[in-house]
Design a protein around this motif. Sequence first.
Motif, PDB file in Angstrom:
ATOM      1  N   ALA A 127       2.336  42.771  28.237  1.00 51.24           N
ATOM      2  CA  ALA A 127       3.363  41.310  28.020  1.00 51.24           C
ATOM      3  C   ALA A 127       3.125  40.075  27.716  1.00 51.24           C
ATOM      4  N   SER A 137       7.002  37.214  30.297  1.00 52.53           N
ATOM      5  CA  SER A 137       7.041  38.370  30.824  1.00 52.53           C
ATOM      6  C   SER A 137       8.862  38.081  31.000  1.00 52.53           C
ATOM      7  N   ALA A 149       3.181  29.268  29.033  1.00 54.07           N
ATOM      8  CA  ALA A 149       3.232  29.756  30.465  1.00 54.07           C
ATOM      9  C   ALA A 149       2.588  30.900  30.588  1.00 54.07           C
ATOM     10  N   GLU A 150       3.366  32.215  30.923  1.00 57.51           N
ATOM     11  CA  GLU A 150       3.702  33.614  31.066  1.00 57.51           C
ATOM     12  C   GLU A 150       2.675  34.155  30.262  1.00 57.51           C
ATOM     13  N   SER A 191      -0.561  33.174  31.809  1.00 58.49           N
ATOM     14  CA  SER A 191      -1.423  33.730  32.991  1.00 58.49           C
ATOM     15  C   SER A 191      -1.088  35.755  32.697  1.00 58.49           C
ATOM     16  N   ASN A 192      -0.200  36.020  32.404  1.00 54.18           N
ATOM     17  CA  ASN A 192       0.039  37.460  31.447  1.00 54.18           C
ATOM     18  C   ASN A 192      -1.654  38.415  31.114  1.00 54.18           C
ATOM     19  N   GLU A 229      -4.518  37.067  31.424  1.00 54.07           N
ATOM     20  CA  GLU A 229      -5.632  36.347  32.330  1.00 54.07           C
ATOM     21  C   GLU A 229      -6.650  37.954  32.543  1.00 54.07           C
ATOM     22  N   SER A 276      -1.710  27.079  29.837  1.00 53.52           N
ATOM     23  CA  SER A 276      -2.248  26.651  30.927  1.00 53.52           C
ATOM     24  C   SER A 276      -2.951  24.932  31.570  1.00 53.52           C
ATOM     25  N   LEU A 294       1.383  24.282  33.553  1.00 53.33           N
ATOM     26  CA  LEU A 294       1.424  24.756  34.659  1.00 53.33           C
ATOM     27  C   LEU A 294       0.836  24.292  35.682  1.00 53.33           C
ATOM     28  N   SER A 295      -0.304  23.433  34.792  1.00 57.10           N
ATOM     29  CA  SER A 295      -1.533  22.405  35.573  1.00 57.10           C
ATOM     30  C   SER A 295      -1.059  22.265  36.185  1.00 57.10           C
ATOM     31  N   TYR A 347       3.650  20.168  36.379  1.00 57.72           N
ATOM     32  CA  TYR A 347       4.092  21.638  36.098  1.00 57.72           C
ATOM     33  C   TYR A 347       5.921  21.077  36.281  1.00 57.72           C
ATOM     34  N   TYR A 389       7.259  22.577  32.667  1.00 51.37           N
ATOM     35  CA  TYR A 389       7.445  24.233  32.867  1.00 51.37           C
ATOM     36  C   TYR A 389       9.196  23.669  33.680  1.00 51.37           C
ATOM     37  N   PHE A 398      -9.635  33.626  38.509  1.00 51.99           N
ATOM     38  CA  PHE A 398     -10.270  34.830  37.776  1.00 51.99           C
ATOM     39  C   PHE A 398     -11.384  35.211  38.952  1.00 51.99           C
ATOM     40  N   ASP A 427      -7.722  24.770  40.178  1.00 46.12           N
ATOM     41  CA  ASP A 427      -6.176  24.836  39.999  1.00 46.12           C
ATOM     42  C   ASP A 427      -5.550  25.705  40.038  1.00 46.12           C
ATOM     43  N   ARG A 448      -2.254  26.945  39.602  1.00 48.71           N
ATOM     44  CA  ARG A 448      -1.630  26.890  38.076  1.00 48.71           C
ATOM     45  C   ARG A 448      -0.228  28.192  38.745  1.00 48.71           C
TER      46      ARG A 448
END
Lengths: 481, 481
Positions: free
Chosen positions: A205, A208, A315-316, A319-320, A322, A362, A365-366, A370, A374, B84, B275, B277
């Motif tokens: 992804a 997503s 944003a996605e 996270s994807n 990570e 990041s 989204l923080s 947000y 976002y 994490f 954070d 997120r």
Amino acid sequence: MKIADYTAVELSEQIKQGRVTVKEALDAVFEQIDCTEEAIHCYVTIDRERAYRQAQEVQKKIDAGELTGPLAGVPFAIKDNLCTEGMLTTCSSKILENFVPTYSAEAVKRLEAAGAVVIGKTNMDEFAMGSTTETSYFGITRNPRNTEHVPGGSSGGSAAAVAAGECFAALGSDTGGSIRQPASYCGVVGMKPTYGTVSRYGLIAYGSSLDQIGPLTKDVRDCAAILEVIAGEDKKDSTSMKREDTNFTEALVDDVKGMRIGIPRDYFGEGLDPEVKQAVLAAAKVLEERGALVEEFDLSLVEYAIPTYYTIAAAEASSNLERFDGVKYGYRAPVDDLHPMYKKTRSEGFGAEVKRRIMLGSFVLSSGYYDAYYLKALRVKALIKKAFDEAFAKYDVILGPVAPTTAPRLGESLADPIKMYLGDIYTISVNLAGLPGISIPCGTDSKGLPIGLQLIGDCFREKNLIRAAFTAEKALQEERR
Amino acid sequence: MAKEYETVIGLEVHVELATKTKIFCGCSTQFGGAPNSHTCPVCTGMPGSLPVLNKQVVEYAVAVGLAANCKITQYCKFDRKNYFYPDNPQNYQISQLYLPICRDGYVEIETTDESGEACSKKIGIHEIHMEEDAGKLIHDDWEGCALVDYNRSGVPLIEIVSEPDMRSADEVIAYLEKLRLLIQYLGASDCKLQEGSMRADVNLSVRERGAREFGTRTEMKNLNSFRSIARAIEGERQRQIDLLESGEAVIQETRRWDDARETSYAMRSKEDAQDYRYFPDPDLVPVYIDDAWIERIRNSQPEFREAKRKRYREEYDIPDYDIEIITGSKHMADIFEATIACGAAPKKVSNWLMVETLRLLKEREEDPEDIAFSPEHLAKLIRLTEEKVINSTVAKEVFEEMFRADIDPEEYVTEKGLKMVSDDGALRSVVEEVIAANPQSVEDYRNGKEKAIGFLVGQTMKAMKGKADPGTVNALLKELL
């Protein structure tokens, strides 16, 4: 006719009639690869042994009458962000330089079940982030039409492989134009289906809620045939949808009489190359001559698509991505302590463009940002969808360019990322609204670089697109003659 | 003059749901498999894998919410909590922040008011949300490395967040007991604190009695028994009062309870708070829970403790104390009812549960949830004693075996030859032998020492290896003397 000149469907027909063997088809492809791959570099991985092994099995099934579909025996290339069991899958990133999945993406599985033979994995912008295939860790891909130019991206390797004859068809993924734009730059057909049509299971992804897998092909018929095979609900992907109307090849009809086609004025304003504009409007004219009802309209909100897209996708992505941390698979920096290991692995494993988008994502989204970024982007996304809904109340298909220009010269785009992002202006709204879109060749500019025509349909109305694209393709071929 | 302080406590309770498979994949939730044997690409965070929601998790969460008088969020979503750590394979946990499945509920507990009078009190439930559990890190000191076991990764949890409505350790225990019973009655979890299927984090602050504002709170983790919860509350209350008394401020922080040393230490302060997120997980579609679904769950709610208690009082002639104990465990109540359904007298069943069962549980340090014998076997055992096939001493012995290995008492008694000897002739000859062998006791009895007959009964039972009815022996002795 040389084997390499067949389209995928034509080739399969020849194979099923016993005039060509699957092995001969592979021989033809590998001969072409030996000829052009060094100059163009479409692939990250080529697995001849696996391909010939698969070919034997497919040939047996074809001979036994078990495989009768339109893709049986066709050599395919797969974008390197689609998992392939037992075959390196890198996303063109150092961080996955050694990743071999134990499973195949659902779309790949369906292709293979239909008798397609996977020959290798195509180069791409790292994690599909880019518009030129220049952000790949494994080196750039060049445009087969002019090797001083980029093939587009992020599915640049797939588009170039089809254009160069290094495969008969390919799969790509499209998050903001990543199938349609390279198809346009390389002069092939590329389609992004309605969100939820093709299972994302096994697609690594990027964004997503925007990612969709789709075909890159030599013509519209191949495109419809592939889509018909890979489309369908998959219990492993909650966002995939149950659809009854996936017999897309039925829509290969050379007739647009009465079809209502809207041309958004917003897509023909400042920044659009005059040669591109001319070619696209000429194509519209051709459709009109064949009975389509063509008119201009104002789509609105087009200027908000880019910031909205880069907020949501980043944003996605933040996270994807990570999970790429050096713990479970992929590259790991040789550091003992956990957090320093995370940092060094990710600093060394990701390239500059990927890191830029992770940071951007990041940030939006923080906590404290947000809502302002976002959430606001999600609201604009809903408004963009609404604008398209209104347009599709009046039109069956929306027609416009794929990109403001033809393929830029190598190195030009990365120097100015903002300019590169702006190049996505005509393609990303389609992803934000979850719509299907197709790019077909509609001519070349004065430098001989291909120009793409984009047709956009309402959700689940791929058949309108296929019909319009099929008609336009035929008409434009006739014009050229 | 010393100030008087009030303790304010709110709880975050994690409950592991009793589903057979994980929340987002088909892997087993069973305990005790070899490391990473209950895993797949989804619960190990492999690239391209996608989560698919287990519907049973929603059913259980709604059932708990309804039992705790909550409002059900009919359109609820999952969010990603990004952080994490290697036990978290995606480096985000799928949880719920913005639209948790249940909100605004309460449970009633029995407590005492300020004057010491018994009263009931409502403890508010702020929300209940669904989420996934993490894997487990295993530190190998010998190799100097850490290993990860993802068997627990993706096991479904609900987190029940209370309002800060509790004022003492007793109220906290009463609240936890209440939740535990509700959830056990629903069959949604076995709620074992020791094994971690129920975990409580305690948020605690103190304030001067009568104050309106809350004090600064701390969060206490790693509490795995009611005893440690009570100790931790007492310890933390005192620590905060001592700080305030000496003019220092309480720092908002997360503390970890050390059960062995009965003390806590700071893990991280609010300043170090991450954070997360949070944002809606784009891989999962929103969950829509319609009225019909809620009603279906509501209608299949079991008879809860209060109703059961009332019914037992009306239907069975057993003491209130027994009713309390039996209904204190859904499992025990089920066994009780099922044994009666096999034809055993309630009073007898209750006796076996209250005396022998509780004794053995205590001896083995087990919970009523661990009772493993089948109701049919207990009913058989009761019948064997009623029909005087075995006497009570033998019955206890058989019961122990039944408790240990759920043997069939009928077969066991036959196999081991434990049936009472009812053959009058055989018994008579043994009694005669005993009389002949104990002239002194016979003499004593005849001289009016009634007690002496007890010795003779004992000798007879010994000679019969326990397989005689003491009453019959007594009567026979009297007759022969």
